[in-house]
Design a protein around this motif. Structure first.
Motif, PDB file in Angstrom:
ATOM      1  N   VAL A 217       0.855  -1.172   0.000  1.00  0.00           N
ATOM      2  CA  VAL A 217       0.000   0.000   0.000  1.00  0.00           C
ATOM      3  C   VAL A 217       0.893   1.225   0.000  1.00  0.00           C
ATOM      4  N   ILE A 218       0.697   2.094  -0.972  1.00  0.00           N
ATOM      5  CA  ILE A 218       1.517   3.299  -1.107  1.00  0.00           C
ATOM      6  C   ILE A 218       0.755   4.460  -0.500  1.00  0.00           C
ATOM      7  N   LEU A 219       1.347   5.086   0.493  1.00  0.00           N
ATOM      8  CA  LEU A 219       0.686   6.138   1.260  1.00  0.00           C
ATOM      9  C   LEU A 219       1.316   7.490   0.968  1.00  0.00           C
ATOM     10  N   GLY A 220       0.531   8.542   1.139  1.00  0.00           N
ATOM     11  CA  GLY A 220       1.029   9.897   0.951  1.00  0.00           C
ATOM     12  C   GLY A 220      -0.105  10.843   0.607  1.00  0.00           C
ATOM     13  N   GLY A 221       0.220  12.110   0.520  1.00  0.00           N
ATOM     14  CA  GLY A 221      -0.764  13.128   0.185  1.00  0.00           C
ATOM     15  C   GLY A 221      -0.884  13.330  -1.316  1.00  0.00           C
ATOM     16  N   LYS A 222      -1.668  14.331  -1.698  1.00  0.00           N
ATOM     17  CA  LYS A 222      -1.882  14.609  -3.124  1.00  0.00           C
ATOM     18  C   LYS A 222      -0.586  14.955  -3.838  1.00  0.00           C
ATOM     19  N   ASP A 223       0.313  15.654  -3.143  1.00  0.00           N
ATOM     20  CA  ASP A 223       1.579  16.034  -3.763  1.00  0.00           C
ATOM     21  C   ASP A 223       2.465  14.817  -4.052  1.00  0.00           C
ATOM     22  N   ASP A 224       2.152  13.691  -3.412  1.00  0.00           N
ATOM     23  CA  ASP A 224       2.956  12.479  -3.601  1.00  0.00           C
ATOM     24  C   ASP A 224       2.410  11.570  -4.696  1.00  0.00           C
ATOM     25  N   GLN A 225       1.326  11.965  -5.338  1.00  0.00           N
ATOM     26  CA  GLN A 225       0.712  11.100  -6.349  1.00  0.00           C
ATOM     27  C   GLN A 225       1.647  10.764  -7.509  1.00  0.00           C
ATOM     28  N   PRO A 226       2.458  11.699  -8.015  1.00  0.00           N
ATOM     29  CA  PRO A 226       3.409  11.304  -9.069  1.00  0.00           C
ATOM     30  C   PRO A 226       4.376  10.217  -8.610  1.00  0.00           C
ATOM     31  N   LEU A 227       4.766  10.260  -7.340  1.00  0.00           N
ATOM     32  CA  LEU A 227       5.665   9.233  -6.805  1.00  0.00           C
ATOM     33  C   LEU A 227       4.943   7.895  -6.733  1.00  0.00           C
ATOM     34  N   GLY A 228       3.693   7.922  -6.273  1.00  0.00           N
ATOM     35  CA  GLY A 228       2.917   6.697  -6.194  1.00  0.00           C
ATOM     36  C   GLY A 228       2.739   6.054  -7.558  1.00  0.00           C
ATOM     37  N   GLN A 229       2.551   6.874  -8.583  1.00  0.00           N
ATOM     38  CA  GLN A 229       2.363   6.349  -9.935  1.00  0.00           C
ATOM     39  C   GLN A 229       3.632   5.685 -10.451  1.00  0.00           C
ATOM     40  N   ILE A 230       4.775   6.271 -10.148  1.00  0.00           N
ATOM     41  CA  ILE A 230       6.049   5.675 -10.581  1.00  0.00           C
ATOM     42  C   ILE A 230       6.228   4.290  -9.969  1.00  0.00           C
ATOM     43  N   ILE A 231       5.877   4.167  -8.690  1.00  0.00           N
ATOM     44  CA  ILE A 231       6.067   2.897  -7.990  1.00  0.00           C
ATOM     45  C   ILE A 231       5.062   1.849  -8.443  1.00  0.00           C
ATOM     46  N   SER A 232       3.821   2.254  -8.618  1.00  0.00           N
ATOM     47  CA  SER A 232       2.757   1.272  -8.856  1.00  0.00           C
ATOM     48  C   SER A 232       2.614   0.849 -10.310  1.00  0.00           C
ATOM     49  N   ARG A 233       3.032   1.676 -11.244  1.00  0.00           N
ATOM     50  CA  ARG A 233       2.733   1.365 -12.645  1.00  0.00           C
ATOM     51  C   ARG A 233       3.437   0.101 -13.136  1.00  0.00           C
ATOM     52  N   SER A 234       4.547  -0.259 -12.518  1.00  0.00           N
ATOM     53  CA  SER A 234       5.236  -1.496 -12.905  1.00  0.00           C
ATOM     54  C   SER A 234       4.818  -2.684 -12.059  1.00  0.00           C
ATOM     55  N   HIS A 235       3.979  -2.440 -11.046  1.00  0.00           N
ATOM     56  CA  HIS A 235       3.599  -3.514 -10.119  1.00  0.00           C
ATOM     57  C   HIS A 235       2.097  -3.414  -9.821  1.00  0.00           C
ATOM     58  N   LEU A 242      -2.607   4.604  -2.774  1.00  0.00           N
ATOM     59  CA  LEU A 242      -3.573   5.432  -2.059  1.00  0.00           C
ATOM     60  C   LEU A 242      -3.063   6.853  -1.829  1.00  0.00           C
ATOM     61  N   THR A 243      -2.042   7.265  -2.563  1.00  0.00           N
ATOM     62  CA  THR A 243      -1.549   8.629  -2.390  1.00  0.00           C
ATOM     63  C   THR A 243      -2.656   9.623  -2.729  1.00  0.00           C
ATOM     64  N   GLY A 244      -2.928  10.513  -1.803  1.00  0.00           N
ATOM     65  CA  GLY A 244      -3.958  11.518  -1.994  1.00  0.00           C
ATOM     66  C   GLY A 244      -5.373  11.006  -1.849  1.00  0.00           C
ATOM     67  N   LYS A 245      -5.555   9.769  -1.385  1.00  0.00           N
ATOM     68  CA  LYS A 245      -6.887   9.168  -1.355  1.00  0.00           C
ATOM     69  C   LYS A 245      -7.342   8.766   0.045  1.00  0.00           C
ATOM     70  N   THR A 246      -6.561   9.023   1.059  1.00  0.00           N
ATOM     71  CA  THR A 246      -6.961   8.655   2.420  1.00  0.00           C
ATOM     72  C   THR A 246      -7.006   9.895   3.307  1.00  0.00           C
ATOM     73  N   SER A 247      -7.802   9.814   4.342  1.00  0.00           N
ATOM     74  CA  SER A 247      -7.756  10.844   5.376  1.00  0.00           C
ATOM     75  C   SER A 247      -6.541  10.589   6.259  1.00  0.00           C
ATOM     76  N   LEU A 248      -6.223  11.543   7.094  1.00  0.00           N
ATOM     77  CA  LEU A 248      -5.111  11.388   8.030  1.00  0.00           C
ATOM     78  C   LEU A 248      -5.314  10.159   8.910  1.00  0.00           C
ATOM     79  N   LEU A 249      -6.523   9.993   9.440  1.00  0.00           N
ATOM     80  CA  LEU A 249      -6.788   8.881  10.345  1.00  0.00           C
ATOM     81  C   LEU A 249      -6.776   7.553   9.605  1.00  0.00           C
ATOM     82  N   GLU A 250      -7.214   7.522   8.369  1.00  0.00           N
ATOM     83  CA  GLU A 250      -7.162   6.293   7.583  1.00  0.00           C
ATOM     84  C   GLU A 250      -5.721   5.916   7.276  1.00  0.00           C
ATOM     85  N   MET A 251      -4.884   6.903   7.014  1.00  0.00           N
ATOM     86  CA  MET A 251      -3.470   6.626   6.786  1.00  0.00           C
ATOM     87  C   MET A 251      -2.846   5.959   8.010  1.00  0.00           C
TER      88      MET A 251
END
Length: 347
Positions: A217-235, A242-251
């Protein structure tokens, strides 16, 4: 010293990691003075973290952006008046900046305590300033020095972060019961604290081969979405971005649900440490002794260089970001395999 602690105000508005590291002060104060009423002054974007905390009587939200405008100063003044009406016996500023120091002073408590290396002139607002025992003292241990001054026993018999049941339920709906999750946190506020996203991607590939029943599970805020895409697109089959898709408490609940986390030096790292989750913390320009994952400082990953730790938010080394780029995915993978608290989870 003898103090009748009836009403206490703690000021620690930001950031996420700093607030997490200050929470033991709250826990131990409440344990030692169970009848006291404790309030916390916190940035509005982090208020959900403490909104229903069982040890708090209430919170004061600091709306930094709104209150920077003269048009909203009536809200600022109303908040100050509300604080003063509480007649606090003790005010503790753990932020140490002019803004927090001035609010601590304006709260007009019986005794105002701060930190001795307070910046921006904040030291002048305190009745007592608590020194850092040494330059290498961890932030958590420094904050706890305030309690020693107040004759409050310091120990670790408390729950740092209680589960948030609604967020936990939402996580379980997605996570499922039988899946082992590994958390990946590629972001950080400083760009030069970020291990390259391509390295995270390669590490995920190596771990996925070895742990075929695990997912990431890749965690982070909206600003981290490009990083999440780099990691997930090959896997795509093994990653949940879930970058930019969770609340603080869900994270926080995703970290609680995970077996361990691979992370830069940033807020979720401190969340994992508070939850006593195994942490693979990647350090470059910052010093683990001062701000590393509490209780796991000896397990941080870093490469010694002449310039590291520089404690700067920019890199001036001839080989840019070498303090992080020299940490190869293979090196991190091998480090994970050496950790019995991690490897035994997959036997």
């Amino acid at each position: 010293m003898e103090l009748r602690l009836l009403k206490i105000l703690i000021l620690k508005p930001s950031s996420l990691g700093d607030v997490i590291q200050a929470m033991p002060v709250l826990r131990l104060l409440k344990l030692h003075h169970p009848n006291s009423e404790i309030f916390w002054w916190i940035n509005s974007n982090l208020a959900p973290l403490l909104a229903n905390d069982p040890d708090l009587k209430g919170i004061f939200s600091f709306h930094r952006r709104r209150w920077s405008s003269l048009f909203n100063w009536n809200e600022l003044l109303a908040s100050i008046r509300q604080m003063r009406r509480k007649n606090f016996d003790l005010v503790i500023d753990l932020q140490g900046l002019a803004r927090s120091g001035s609010f601590a002073w304006l709260a007009n408590g019986g005794l105002t305590i701060g930190l001795d290396d307070a910046r921006e002139g904040a030291r002048g607002f305190y009745d007592v300033a608590i020194p850092r025992p040494s330059s290498h003292t961890h932030a958590v241990d420094w904050y706890l020095q305030v309690l020693k001054f107040l004759d409050v026993p310091v120990h670790h018999n408390f729950q740092w972060l209680a589960p948030h049941l609604e967020s936990q339920r939402k996580v379980e709906e997605i996570a499922g019961r039988d899946v082992r999750w590994i958390a990946i946190n590629p972001g950080a506020r400083w760009l030069n604290k970020r291990w390259p996203a391509e390295y995270f991607s390669e590490l995920v590939g190596r771990l996925a081969v070895q742990n075929k029943n695990s997912r990431f599970v890749i965690l982070g805020g909206k600003d981290d979405q490009p990083l999440g895409q780099i990691i997930s697109r090959s896997h795509q089959n093994s990653c949940l971005d879930l970058t930019g898709k969770t609340s603080l408490l869900e994270m926080i609940e995703w970290i609680r649900r995970s077996e361990f986390i691979v992370t830069n030096d940033t807020g979720p790292m401190h969340v994992a440490a508070a939850l006593k989750k195994p942490v693979i913390a990647l350090f470059g320009p910052t010093a683990p002794q001062r701000t590393g994952p509490y209780g796991q400082l000896e397990k941080t990953v870093r490469i010694p260089l002449p310039c590291s730790p520089c404690l700067k938010n920019f890199c001036s080394y001839p080989k840019p970001l070498e303090c992080l780029r020299a940490i190869t995915p293979q090196f991190v993978h091998d480090e994970i395999q050496r950790r019995p608290e991690i490897s035994t989870r997959f036997e």
